[in-house]
Design an enzyme around this catalytic site. Structure first.
Site: not given
Ligand SMILES: O=C(CO)COP(=O)(O)O
Length: 191
Positions: A30, A101
């Site tokens: 992430h 992302e």
């Protein structure tokens, strides 16, 4: 998640602890871990993926470029480098979902356009075909994350290579989250 057996580094949970409490998935790579904590591809993220899978945890493998990388035309280079670190460490992709992302879209309210997201998803699938296998490229789910909400999910979900969403803020609003879940019609894979 930590990448060593029974390791208990500050701020990390070991895979064994996670399995012990019934956890089934881990999110790895992430952007907050990459850019705030400073985890890098080779030393941490790839190894974590391998270790998580070896402990029967499923892996959500996050990739994505910073705004300055997009503006410098480096989006594909960055995403492919991040993909390589995963691919160098993963032998079986059955329990892996890739999450694209773009960092500039996370928690900012600036969603990637359906075309921007589709372009990267298609390129990642193509990269998998060349560098892993045609089978993995056609079956692995590639989901999008970054300011997805009830208003923009339907257009994103229509794109051929967008197989679902990794939702942050909008998951806190029940009806909106249901709309987002329902926007992903059955595509290649279901799990
Ligand atoms: O980081 C995210 C999920 O991991 C995305 O968060 P937002 O949906 O709030 O942008």
């Amino acid at each position: 998640m930590d990448w060593k057996r029974r390791s208990f580094h500050w701020r990390n949970s070991s895979a064994e602890q996670l399995v012990d409490i019934g956890c089934q998935w881990v999110i790895l790579g992430h952007s907050e871990r990459r850019h705030v904590i400073g985890e890098d591809d080779e030393v941490f993220i790839g190894k974590k993926a391998a270790y998580a899978l070896s402990q029967n945890l499923k892996v959500m493998a996050c990739i994505g470029e910073l705004l300055e990388e997009r503006e410098a035309g480096k989006t594909f280079d960055v995403c492919f480098k991040q993909m390589k670190a995963f691919a160098d460490n993963i032998t079986d992709w059955t329990n892996v979902v890739i999450a694209y992302e773009p960092v500039w879209a996370i928690g900012t309210g600036k969603v990637a356009s359906p075309e921007q997201a589709q372009e990267v998803h298609a390129a990642v699938r193509d990269w998998l075909k060349t560098n892993v296998s045609a089978d993995v490229a056609s079956t692995v789910r590639i989901i999008y994350g970054g300011s997805v909400n009830a208003a923009n999910c339907a257009e994103l979900a229509k794109k051929e290579d967008i197989d679902g969403f990794l939702v942050g803020g909008a998951s806190l609003k029940g009806p909106d989250f249901a709309t987002i879940c329902n926007s992903v019609t059955s595509k290649k894979v279901t799990a």
